[in-house]
Design a protein around this motif. Structure first.
Motif, PDB file in Angstrom:
ATOM      1  N   GLU A  30     -39.175  38.296  -3.618  1.00 11.53           N
ATOM      2  CA  GLU A  30     -38.362  38.839  -2.577  1.00 11.53           C
ATOM      3  C   GLU A  30     -37.677  37.953  -1.552  1.00 11.53           C
ATOM      4  N   HIS A  31     -38.247  36.997  -1.064  1.00  7.73           N
ATOM      5  CA  HIS A  31     -37.819  36.345   0.223  1.00  7.73           C
ATOM      6  C   HIS A  31     -37.042  35.016  -0.433  1.00  7.73           C
ATOM      7  N   GLY A  32     -37.187  34.964  -1.801  1.00  6.24           N
ATOM      8  CA  GLY A  32     -36.557  33.714  -2.384  1.00  6.24           C
ATOM      9  C   GLY A  32     -37.258  32.367  -2.072  1.00  6.24           C
ATOM     10  N   TYR A  33     -38.711  32.507  -1.975  1.00  2.00           N
ATOM     11  CA  TYR A  33     -39.373  31.123  -1.625  1.00  2.00           C
ATOM     12  C   TYR A  33     -39.903  30.501  -2.871  1.00  2.00           C
ATOM     13  N   LYS A  34     -40.016  29.288  -2.885  1.00  2.00           N
ATOM     14  CA  LYS A  34     -40.611  28.436  -3.853  1.00  2.00           C
ATOM     15  C   LYS A  34     -41.943  28.085  -3.260  1.00  2.00           C
ATOM     16  N   PRO A  35     -42.831  27.572  -4.234  1.00  2.00           N
ATOM     17  CA  PRO A  35     -44.230  27.333  -3.756  1.00  2.00           C
ATOM     18  C   PRO A  35     -44.452  26.288  -2.610  1.00  2.00           C
ATOM     19  N   ALA A  36     -43.528  25.429  -2.529  1.00  2.00           N
ATOM     20  CA  ALA A  36     -43.180  24.439  -1.636  1.00  2.00           C
ATOM     21  C   ALA A  36     -43.179  25.077  -0.205  1.00  2.00           C
ATOM     22  N   ASP A  37     -42.253  26.092  -0.258  1.00  2.00           N
ATOM     23  CA  ASP A  37     -41.737  26.852   0.978  1.00  2.00           C
ATOM     24  C   ASP A  37     -43.160  27.629   1.417  1.00  2.00           C
ATOM     25  N   VAL A  38     -44.035  28.206   0.506  1.00  2.00           N
ATOM     26  CA  VAL A  38     -45.221  28.901   1.019  1.00  2.00           C
ATOM     27  C   VAL A  38     -46.184  28.057   1.443  1.00  2.00           C
ATOM     28  N   VAL A  39     -46.153  26.750   0.753  1.00  2.00           N
ATOM     29  CA  VAL A  39     -47.176  25.636   1.471  1.00  2.00           C
ATOM     30  C   VAL A  39     -46.862  25.373   2.628  1.00  2.00           C
ATOM     31  N   ARG A  40     -45.694  24.959   2.878  1.00  2.00           N
ATOM     32  CA  ARG A  40     -45.199  24.856   4.250  1.00  2.00           C
ATOM     33  C   ARG A  40     -45.272  25.613   5.264  1.00  2.00           C
ATOM     34  N   LEU A  41     -45.028  26.941   5.187  1.00  2.00           N
ATOM     35  CA  LEU A  41     -45.306  28.042   5.889  1.00  2.00           C
ATOM     36  C   LEU A  41     -46.468  28.386   6.141  1.00  2.00           C
TER      37      LEU A  41
END
Length: 191
Positions: A30-41
């Motif tokens: 839904e947010h267009g996140y990749k796993p790296a985005d979730v790790v960072r956030l």
């Protein structure tokens, strides 16, 4: 011309996913996140997120920590309770079952703690071994969350009272263990 359509791709992607992974993946999409985005956030390790996102089982063997749920919820911009319900469902706690008795949200924490203590004392006086038979298999998701939150608060209060009032701390810890045993039993009976 493609040999598949969007609906079959969605079905195949959801097949073999437990509710916790499915919700996380849906929010990432839904947010267009990749796993790296979730790790960072979130601050989670890549290994932890990878374990969640590649888990193809229908259920999880243990509940994620409250911290993991909280940081994932913040990273995915969603209520932590919603993610906790998905985790409970993946763990095997029946969160969609109809409520046959008043929910735990209909009573105060003090009333609920008193009832748990009454049952624990009755069990110990009867000489019954093992944890209390608190039944949670037929409660709704909101009640599961209330019980899990009550357990967390009981453990926190037990730790805070350990040196000042060890008797109270032991009682609070016992009540938290009763809740833990009931959650585990509900999960086992759902499988």
């Amino acid at each position: 011309m493609a040999w598949f359509d969007a609906e079959s791709v969605e079905w195949k992607r959801d097949f073999g996913m437990h509710a916790f992974r499915r919700l996380i993946q849906a929010r990432m999409d839904e947010h267009g996140y990749k796993p790296a985005d979730v790790v960072r956030l979130s601050g989670l390790s890549r290994q932890t997120l990878h374990s969640i996102l590649t888990d193809s089982r229908d259920t999880i063997k243990e509940m994620p920590s409250r911290k993991t749920v909280q940081v994932l919820a913040e990273a995915l911009r969603m209520p932590a309770d919603q993610l906790l319900i998905a985790a409970a469902e993946a763990y095997g706690v029946p969160v969609a079952a109809p409520v046959l008795v008043p929910t735990t949200t209909d009573v105060s924490d003090a009333e609920l703690a008193r009832e748990l203590l009454r049952r624990a004392v009755a069990r110990e006086e009867s000489g019954a071994a093992g944890p209390s038979s608190l039944q949670l298999s037929h409660i709704d998701g909101e009640s599961v969350l209330a019980v899990v939150d009550l357990r967390r608060r009981l453990l926190a209060e037990a730790a805070a009272e350990a040196e000042v009032r060890p008797g109270l701390a032991k009682t609070l810890d016992h009540l938290a263990n009763v809740i833990t045993a009931a959650l585990d039993q509900a999960a086992k009976s759902a499988t």
